[in-house]
Scaffold this motif. Structure first.
Motif, short mmCIF file in Angstrom:
data_model
loop_
_atom_site.label_atom_id
_atom_site.label_comp_id
_atom_site.label_asym_id
_atom_site.label_seq_id
_atom_site.Cartn_x
_atom_site.Cartn_y
_atom_site.Cartn_z
N ILE A 1 4.13 -1.86 -3.78
CA ILE A 1 3.96 -0.78 -3.20
C ILE A 1 4.28 -1.04 -1.33
CG2 ILE A 1 2.70 1.36 -2.18
CD1 ILE A 1 1.42 1.22 -5.36
N VAL A 2 3.15 -2.68 -0.74
CA VAL A 2 4.11 -2.74 0.06
C VAL A 2 5.34 -2.54 0.40
CG1 VAL A 2 2.83 -4.04 2.00
CG2 VAL A 2 1.03 -3.60 0.54
N ASP A 3 5.85 -3.25 -0.45
CA ASP A 3 7.50 -3.27 -0.11
C ASP A 3 8.42 -1.84 0.31
OD1 ASP A 3 7.02 -6.37 0.04
OD2 ASP A 3 7.55 -5.95 -2.16
N ILE A 4 7.82 -1.15 -0.56
CA ILE A 4 8.34 0.26 -0.75
C ILE A 4 7.42 0.87 1.06
CG2 ILE A 4 8.41 2.21 -2.10
CD1 ILE A 4 7.86 1.25 -4.56
N ILE A 5 6.79 0.94 1.55
CA ILE A 5 6.14 1.17 1.86
C ILE A 5 6.41 1.38 3.04
CG2 ILE A 5 4.33 1.35 3.47
CD1 ILE A 5 2.52 1.64 1.76
N CYS A 6 7.38 -0.23 3.26
CA CYS A 6 8.65 -0.62 4.52
C CYS A 6 9.56 -0.64 4.49
CB CYS A 6 7.63 -2.69 4.35
SG CYS A 6 6.31 -3.78 4.48
N ASP A 7 10.02 -0.63 2.93
CA ASP A 7 11.54 -0.08 2.56
C ASP A 7 11.79 1.75 3.64
OD1 ASP A 7 11.88 -2.26 1.75
OD2 ASP A 7 11.72 -1.83 -0.64
N GLU A 8 10.98 2.60 3.50
CA GLU A 8 11.34 4.16 3.14
C GLU A 8 10.34 3.87 4.75
OE1 GLU A 8 11.85 6.04 0.90
OE2 GLU A 8 12.42 5.04 0.21
N ARG A 9 9.77 3.41 5.57
CA ARG A 9 9.25 3.13 7.60
C ARG A 9 8.47 4.57 6.66
NH1 ARG A 9 12.30 -0.20 7.29
NH2 ARG A 9 12.81 -1.53 9.00
N VAL A 10 7.26 4.48 6.25
CA VAL A 10 5.85 5.23 5.66
C VAL A 10 5.18 5.52 7.50
CG1 VAL A 10 3.93 6.06 5.35
CG2 VAL A 10 6.29 5.03 3.78
N PRO A 11 5.13 6.23 7.97
CA PRO A 11 4.55 6.37 8.86
C PRO A 11 3.08 6.13 9.61
CG PRO A 11 5.12 8.53 9.11
CD PRO A 11 5.31 7.98 7.81
N VAL A 12 2.32 5.57 7.87
CA VAL A 12 0.72 5.75 7.99
C VAL A 12 0.36 4.63 6.84
CG1 VAL A 12 -1.43 5.99 8.68
CG2 VAL A 12 0.27 7.73 9.99
N VAL A 13 -0.72 4.34 7.03
CA VAL A 13 -0.89 3.65 5.94
C VAL A 13 -2.59 3.65 5.86
CG1 VAL A 13 -1.45 1.71 4.46
CG2 VAL A 13 0.63 1.70 5.37
N THR A 14 -2.75 3.91 4.88
CA THR A 14 -4.72 4.05 4.54
C THR A 14 -4.67 3.14 3.08
OG1 THR A 14 -4.98 5.68 3.26
CG2 THR A 14 -5.25 6.26 5.56
N THR A 15 -5.93 2.33 3.48
CA THR A 15 -6.50 1.60 2.57
C THR A 15 -8.02 1.73 2.01
OG1 THR A 15 -6.22 -0.64 4.35
CG2 THR A 15 -4.34 -0.30 3.32
N LEU B 1 6.92 -3.13 11.70
CA LEU B 1 8.12 -2.40 11.86
C LEU B 1 7.15 -0.53 12.93
CD1 LEU B 1 8.12 -3.14 7.90
CD2 LEU B 1 9.99 -3.08 9.86
N GLY B 2 6.32 -1.04 12.93
CA GLY B 2 5.26 0.55 13.80
C GLY B 2 4.74 1.76 12.53
N ILE B 3 4.28 1.08 12.15
CA ILE B 3 3.68 1.64 10.29
C ILE B 3 1.60 1.33 11.05
CG2 ILE B 3 2.86 1.34 8.18
CD1 ILE B 3 5.91 0.62 7.15
N LYS B 4 1.31 2.87 11.16
CA LYS B 4 -0.01 2.53 11.57
C LYS B 4 -1.07 1.94 10.50
CE LYS B 4 1.15 4.18 16.07
NZ LYS B 4 2.21 4.41 15.15
N VAL B 5 -2.11 1.14 10.87
CA VAL B 5 -2.87 1.48 9.19
C VAL B 5 -4.45 1.62 9.47
CG1 VAL B 5 -3.54 -0.56 8.17
CG2 VAL B 5 -1.92 -1.09 9.32
N ILE B 6 -5.17 1.97 8.97
CA ILE B 6 -6.24 2.48 8.74
C ILE B 6 -6.87 2.70 7.98
CG2 ILE B 6 -7.62 5.52 9.12
CD1 ILE B 6 -4.64 6.44 10.71
N PRO B 7 -7.36 1.50 7.39
CA PRO B 7 -8.37 0.93 6.59
C PRO B 7 -9.72 2.05 5.94
CG PRO B 7 -8.74 -0.53 7.89
CD PRO B 7 -7.68 0.27 8.28
N VAL B 8 -9.74 2.33 4.82
CA VAL B 8 -11.37 3.08 4.65
C VAL B 8 -12.84 2.26 4.84
CG1 VAL B 8 -12.65 4.25 3.04
CG2 VAL B 8 -10.61 4.76 3.70
N VAL B 9 -13.92 2.21 5.47
CA VAL B 9 -14.88 1.52 5.68
C VAL B 9 -15.85 1.27 5.54
CG1 VAL B 9 -13.93 -0.65 7.44
CG2 VAL B 9 -14.77 1.38 8.23
#
Length: 319
Positions: free
Chosen positions: A81-95, A110-118
């Protein structure tokens, strides 16, 4: 237009992030939230990578607004899924369900914003050092997998501990919760349960009906003994689960009882034998309406809340 650090970071109109709920947060719901001015999220859950790629492309056919994908890091497909998110240039990732540290540099390049749940201050501080863009601070009031600290307690503590934008989650379902979250120091909010009861959510109608008719004490916690507690609505499954949990059943037996039960409720509509994940705000949800109307209601009601606060201040001034 409401400007906060979150709207500026994500390029959205309202500081509202839709929760990454497995089986619920499909491209239809995510696109509707993004079109309404929030940040829609596609939930990867335990789905294979190509399913997620298909969801991303279907969403882009519906909207050109910013959106994100939620990765459950314990998923066996997380790397794909990480590979696909990078391939598709998804703007934001939450984890969720893990530490995204090993992927952060790749996303950032790749300029993808990373926002984890804590769920705790310590994890928020650790992830800040790793370079995440913001944190979603989730209280135990939320539906699904939860921590132990309440939103009221943990959000201001995280706010004081990090310089990152903070998104409050858990127990927020109306204008009062929205204003409270900002009073606690949040720059935005994540909302899940309320969006389940939207017209665009491709969730079985019986699932939505269970939330609408829920009372204040119907959202309970199962699985505390396993170390992975889950908040769900009471039904036949929870009664059986709590009974064998109380008898000292193994984590494996409890996990086996819960396997596949979320899909059973969300997709098949078996709300007695399936897992109806919902937060404590279920008792506040009284109807099903569009994502646009839900977001508008959240902000339209803030004036009344602020007026009440202003009247309290006025009362003090008059003493």
């Amino acid at each position: 237009m409401i400007n906060t650090r979150i709207t500026e970071l994500l390029g959205i109109e309202y500081p509202i992030i839709q929760g990454g709920m497995a089986w619920v947060a499909t491209h239809e719901l995510a696109a509707a939230v993004s079109e309404a001015g929030g940040l829609g999220i596609i939930a990867a859950g335990n789905a294979p990578g190509e399913y997620v790629r298909d969801e991303i492309r279907k969403l882009r056919e519906k909207t050109d607004k910013p959106f994100g994908v939620n990765i459950m890091l314990m998923s066996p497909y997380a790397e794909d899924i990480v590979d696909i998110i990078c391939d598709e240039r998804v703007p934001v990732v939450t984890t969720g369900a893990g530490n995204p540290g090993r992927f952060i540099d790749r996303f950032k390049k790749l300029g993808i914003k990373v926002i984890p749940v804590v769920p705790t201050v310590s994890l928020a501080k650790r992830l800040e050092k790793l370079g995440v863009d913001a944190v979603i601070v989730e209280g135990t009031e939320a539906g699904g997998h939860i921590g132990e600290l309440t939103t009221m307690a943990v959000v201001p503590q995280v706010r004081d501990a990090v310089k990152l934008p903070v998104i409050a989650a858990g127990g927020i379902g109306d204008s009062r919760g929205l204003v409270a979250a900002f009073a606690l120091g949040a720059d935005g909010v994540q909302i899940g349960t309320r969006f389940v009861c939207s017209t665009e959510a491709k969730v079985h109608e019986k699932y939505k009906e269970e939330i609408v008719k829920a009372k204040d004490r119907d959202a309970i916690v199962t699985g505390r003994s396993t170390g992975h507690p889950v908040r769900v609505l009471k039904n036949k499954l929870t009664r059986e689960y709590l009974e064998i949990e109380k008898s000292g059943a193994s984590s494996e037996a409890l996990e086996g009882l819960g396997t596949g039960k979320l899909r059973l409720a969300v997709v098949d509509g078996d709300v007695e034998n399936g897992s109806v994940m919902a937060g404590q705000i279920a008792g506040l949800v009284c109807d099903i309406k569009s994502c646009k109307d839900i977001i508008q209601d959240l902000f339209n009601g803030t004036e009344d809340v602020l007026n009440r606060l202003s009247s309290l201040k006025g009362g003090e001034d008059n003493e």
